[in-house]
Enzyme design. Structure first.
Site, PDB file in Angstrom:
ATOM      1  N   ARG A  38       0.836  -1.292  -0.045  1.00 13.12           N
ATOM      2  CA  ARG A  38      -0.059  -0.265  -0.037  1.00 13.12           C
ATOM      3  C   ARG A  38       0.770   1.222  -0.035  1.00 13.12           C
ATOM      4  O   ARG A  38       0.589   2.106  -0.828  1.00 13.12           O
ATOM      5  CB  ARG A  38      -0.870  -0.214   1.184  1.00 13.12           C
ATOM      6  CG  ARG A  38      -2.093  -0.723   0.828  1.00 13.12           C
ATOM      7  CD  ARG A  38      -2.675  -1.166   2.422  1.00 13.12           C
ATOM      8  NE  ARG A  38      -1.874  -2.317   2.750  1.00 13.12           N
ATOM      9  CZ  ARG A  38      -1.997  -3.609   2.439  1.00 13.12           C
ATOM     10  NH1 ARG A  38      -2.942  -4.007   1.900  1.00 13.12           N
ATOM     11  NH2 ARG A  38      -1.017  -4.478   2.643  1.00 13.12           N
ATOM     12  N   THR A  39       1.766   1.548   0.819  1.00  5.11           N
ATOM     13  CA  THR A  39       2.580   2.703   1.150  1.00  5.11           C
ATOM     14  C   THR A  39       3.346   3.009  -0.269  1.00  5.11           C
ATOM     15  O   THR A  39       3.178   4.003  -0.845  1.00  5.11           O
ATOM     16  CB  THR A  39       3.620   2.561   2.353  1.00  5.11           C
ATOM     17  OG1 THR A  39       2.730   1.995   3.624  1.00  5.11           O
ATOM     18  CG2 THR A  39       4.214   3.788   2.516  1.00  5.11           C
ATOM     19  N   LYS A  74      26.086  -4.445  -2.075  1.00  6.79           N
ATOM     20  CA  LYS A  74      27.517  -4.303  -1.940  1.00  6.79           C
ATOM     21  C   LYS A  74      27.776  -3.780  -0.557  1.00  6.79           C
ATOM     22  O   LYS A  74      29.025  -3.632  -0.554  1.00  6.79           O
ATOM     23  CB  LYS A  74      27.893  -3.572  -3.087  1.00  6.79           C
ATOM     24  CG  LYS A  74      27.420  -4.031  -4.647  1.00  6.79           C
ATOM     25  CD  LYS A  74      27.917  -3.250  -5.540  1.00  6.79           C
ATOM     26  CE  LYS A  74      27.197  -3.797  -6.811  1.00  6.79           C
ATOM     27  NZ  LYS A  74      27.579  -2.822  -8.062  1.00  6.79           N
ATOM     28  N   ARG A 127      11.743   3.857   3.516  1.00  6.42           N
ATOM     29  CA  ARG A 127      10.971   3.048   4.384  1.00  6.42           C
ATOM     30  C   ARG A 127      12.237   2.143   4.798  1.00  6.42           C
ATOM     31  O   ARG A 127      12.878   1.617   4.036  1.00  6.42           O
ATOM     32  CB  ARG A 127       9.981   2.080   3.997  1.00  6.42           C
ATOM     33  CG  ARG A 127       9.744   0.682   4.952  1.00  6.42           C
ATOM     34  CD  ARG A 127       8.353  -0.048   4.269  1.00  6.42           C
ATOM     35  NE  ARG A 127       7.195   0.774   4.811  1.00  6.42           N
ATOM     36  CZ  ARG A 127       6.038   0.291   4.871  1.00  6.42           C
ATOM     37  NH1 ARG A 127       5.920  -1.094   4.583  1.00  6.42           N
ATOM     38  NH2 ARG A 127       5.047   0.845   5.052  1.00  6.42           N
ATOM     39  N   HIS A 174       5.186   5.911  11.680  1.00 11.24           N
ATOM     40  CA  HIS A 174       4.573   6.012  10.288  1.00 11.24           C
ATOM     41  C   HIS A 174       3.702   7.237  10.160  1.00 11.24           C
ATOM     42  O   HIS A 174       2.512   6.945   9.987  1.00 11.24           O
ATOM     43  CB  HIS A 174       3.886   4.348   9.958  1.00 11.24           C
ATOM     44  CG  HIS A 174       3.605   4.219   8.743  1.00 11.24           C
ATOM     45  ND1 HIS A 174       3.656   4.947   7.404  1.00 11.24           N
ATOM     46  CD2 HIS A 174       3.323   2.903   8.078  1.00 11.24           C
ATOM     47  CE1 HIS A 174       3.153   4.345   6.481  1.00 11.24           C
ATOM     48  NE2 HIS A 174       3.084   3.049   6.702  1.00 11.24           N
TER      49      HIS A 174
HETATM   50  C1  NCD Z   1       1.915  -1.429   7.789  1.00 13.15           C
HETATM   51  C2  NCD Z   1       3.498  -0.970   8.171  1.00 13.15           C
HETATM   52  O1  NCD Z   1       4.228  -1.456   7.192  1.00 13.15           O
HETATM   53  O2  NCD Z   1       3.799  -0.399   9.078  1.00 13.15           O
HETATM   54  N1  NCD Z   1       1.247  -1.499   6.991  1.00 13.15           N
HETATM   55  C3  NCD Z   1       1.131  -0.040   6.050  1.00 13.15           C
HETATM   56  O3  NCD Z   1       1.833   0.590   5.781  1.00 13.15           O
HETATM   57  N2  NCD Z   1      -0.221   0.174   5.892  1.00 13.15           N
HETATM   58  C4  NCD Z   1       1.633  -2.133   8.921  1.00 13.15           C
HETATM   59  C5  NCD Z   1       1.825  -3.701   9.032  1.00 13.15           C
HETATM   60  O4  NCD Z   1       2.766  -4.253   8.324  1.00 13.15           O
HETATM   61  O5  NCD Z   1       1.122  -4.374   9.551  1.00 13.15           O
END
Ligand code: NCD
Length: 347
Positions: free
Chosen positions: A97-98, A126, A147, A175
């Site tokens: 999703r993100t 590397k 991320r 997040h």
């Molecule tokens: C989550 C995350 O990666 O923090 N998902 C998201 O970004 N919507 C939560 C999860 O992985 O449970």
């Protein structure tokens, strides 16, 4: 013709093309104001990093939510607002999703997206460190979306980068963009944030989304119900800060406060963040929301989930009017359109 004449000719034709590009504009006058009916004052977001939700005031957050409303028609009809801008996604951890919603947001605003979804095939394999990766990729893009499994990684990336950095998840810590889209979901689905009873259910220790969300909610007039097994209770520093500002109740019983909740926010237990898998086995499947159980909740209560979901929400909940997790995903795109437009100085 000499080389400089050729260069002038080329740059003229490039400029000419740029000028002739059709401009699809957006109109702020078609904007529906926030539920309170007041327009938030413009805030200066251009060039800013979005690392922690705690870096933002309530006025700034409300302004982001208002600008998200502005984005709704643009998400449907497209826009050239970010034409010529490039976003790089640097994802050192899995995501559906993100990452895709950021790419979708950038594309819907006429910008371009590039990046990596895993470190395989990049110089990280590397041994390249994050600081160097950031200092390289900033040459390719106007905004970096990062991320990373380590807490503090997004902050460090922002310190090294001259272009704005957006934190798309830093370990179990934060997040922030998820918290913003969660607020927007509440505002859209329930018409307000103030006055709500909000239950966060599941993994409040390792779940980064609920840390950012709890900080954000503490700026509003809400009651927070933290529902978690003993070993997955809300992180201490979050609890301490949040409970200074709003009413907080902690319990391990799912049913205790169910009738009172306006928002039932389910979360996945974050298996990958447990140092000891035996501990995970003890708490896995702790809470499961069934349609029968929802029958005891308020008629107007909504069920949210940051997704992915394992077995926390029974599939029989999906068709009920309570389920809002897929709408929540859609709000993620418009919210990220607003954030990109703000950070890149287009709004
Ligand atoms: C989550 C995350 O990666 O923090 N998902 C998201 O970004 N919507 C939560 C999860 O992985 O449970």
């Amino acid at each position: 013709m000499n080389r400089s004449e050729v260069a002038v000719m080329i740059s003229d034709s490039v400029l000419d093309r740029a000028v002739r590009l059709p401009k699809r504009s957006y109109r702020l006058d078609s904007f529906s104001p926030n539920p309170a009916g007041n327009l938030t004052k413009p805030q200066n977001f251009a060039g800013r990093d979005i690392v922690s939700i705690r870096d933002f005031s309530k006025e700034e957050i409300d302004h982001i939510l208002d600008m998200t409303e502005v984005m709704e028609p643009l998400a449907r009809n497209g826009s050239d607002m970010l034409h010529g801008k490039i976003m790089a996604t640097l994802f050192f951890e899995p995501s559906t999703r993100t990452r895709l919603s950021f790419e979708s947001a950038m594309t819907r605003l006429g910008g371009a997206a590039l990046g990596f979804a895993e470190t395989k095939g990049t110089s990280v394999e590397k041994g390249e460190n994050l600081a160097d990766t950031v200092r390289v990729v900033e040459n390719y893009a106007d905004v970096l979306v990062v991320r990373h499994p380590l807490e503090g990684a997004a902050r460090m990336a922002a310190e090294f980068s001259k272009t704005p950095v957006i934190n798309a998840g830093s370990g179990a810590e934060e997040h922030p963009t998820q918290a913003l889209l969660d607020l927007y979901t509440m505002r859209k689905e329930l018409g307000k944030i103030d006055g709500l009873n909000i239950g966060l259910v599941g993994d409040l220790r390792y779940g980064r989304t609920v840390h950012s969300l709890a900080y954000a909610l503490s700026l509003y007039k809400v009651n927070l119900f933290l529902i978690a097994p003993e070993i997955l209770k809300m992180r201490k520093e979050v609890l301490e800060e949040v409970s200074k500002k709003i009413g907080v109740k902690e319990t391990s019983s799912f049913s205790q406060y169910l009738r009172e909740l306006d928002v039932i926010y389910m979360t996945r237990i974050q298996k990958e963040r447990f140092a000891d898998l035996a501990e995970y086995e003890k708490v896995k499947g702790s809470y499961r929301l069934t349609a029968a159980e929802l029958g005891r909740a308020k008629k107007s209560a909504i069920v949210m989930h940051q997704l992915p979901s394992l077995d926390e929400v029974d599939s029989a909940v999906d068709p009920t009017a309570h389920a809002k997790y897929f709408q929540q995903v859609g709000y993620g795109v418009v919210l990220r359109m607003a954030l990109l437009a703000l950070v890149l100085g287009a709004l």
